[in-house]
Design a protein around this motif. Sequence first.
Motif, short mmCIF file in Angstrom:
data_model
loop_
_atom_site.label_atom_id
_atom_site.label_comp_id
_atom_site.label_asym_id
_atom_site.label_seq_id
_atom_site.Cartn_x
_atom_site.Cartn_y
_atom_site.Cartn_z
N THR A 71 0.87 -1.17 0.00
CA THR A 71 0.00 0.00 0.00
C THR A 71 0.91 1.22 0.00
N LEU A 72 0.96 1.91 -1.14
CA LEU A 72 1.95 2.96 -1.33
C LEU A 72 1.29 4.34 -1.40
N THR A 73 1.92 5.30 -0.77
CA THR A 73 1.54 6.69 -0.93
C THR A 73 2.44 7.33 -1.99
N THR A 74 2.07 8.50 -2.42
CA THR A 74 2.92 9.25 -3.36
C THR A 74 4.32 9.42 -2.78
N ARG A 75 4.38 9.69 -1.50
CA ARG A 75 5.67 9.93 -0.83
C ARG A 75 6.54 8.68 -0.80
N ASP A 76 5.91 7.51 -0.77
CA ASP A 76 6.68 6.26 -0.72
C ASP A 76 7.44 5.98 -2.02
#
Length: 323
Positions: A187-192
């Motif tokens: 589960t990835l955010t933009t920041r990741d």
Amino acid sequence: MIKVAIIGYGNLGRGVERAIKQNEDMELVGVYTRRTPESVQTEGAKAFTMDQLTLKKGDIDVCILCGGSATDLPTQTPEWTHLFNTIDSFDTHAKIPEHFTKVDQVAKENQTTSIISTGWDPGLFSLNRLYAQSILPVGETNTFWGKGVSQGHSDALRRIEGVIDAVQYTIPNSEVIKKLKAGEQLTLTTRDKHFRECFVVLEVGAEEEKIREEIISMPNYFADYDTEVHFISQSELDQEHKAMPHGGTVLHTGITHKNTKQVIEYNLDLQSNPEFTASVLVAYARACVRLAKEKQFGAYTVLDIPPKYLSPRTDEELRKELL
């Protein structure tokens, strides 16, 4: 011959001039600039003022707009679509629907054709996301950019008051890419997924911390990312950061029957970001002219364009050589 005009002459405009020379069915009729034409050093094209462009309605098949997405294209594309068929590379993803609606209205009212947000992302990567998600509907798509210089983000930096010059690098998280290819569910955010690194030259007396805060909090560009800002001299920027490489990956991991793993991956490795983006713009300029001849007026994106409209070859040649 397709008669093409370039609006704006920076790195992208120069790339368009070079790309047109590689397309035998195209003719560059001129570069139109806000600067004094005499001060614009082209590679052979004649330079004119913007006012002179308004007199060329009927003599130009398509205008390729080479301004920045931060402040130029939101006004320039609707403005020039009143008179001409147009292509732009508007790349502020969150604002593309708004930009499309505005240009579409102008184009339909004036019976012109415009293809917006053309390049490699948005553009070629958009197509590959569409193909991957349609073919493997049970799956996940991730896009990674870099490492490379983002023209749009660098332009946004240079628009900040107190900034003389700047370059921004987009750097993908290589560990995340490895995990996704190995089949891990993340589960990835933009920041990741990305890190942004900025090299900035300031005017004498400009406040470093104030500008640093303005950069890292800039919506649509840096606010959603971990961003590092370096303040350096103009000579260091010129020596170390004037090359413009870029690239990236669209990675779609999906499953078919009985959880059979399938991976679709599309990569670009670009030595010159502006020259490649310019080459995409020129191919879609050909498509734009074809649509206009068919009286298909309004705004379009790469998702709407038949692939064969990009090629100068006949349908018969394409079927024989590419299928």
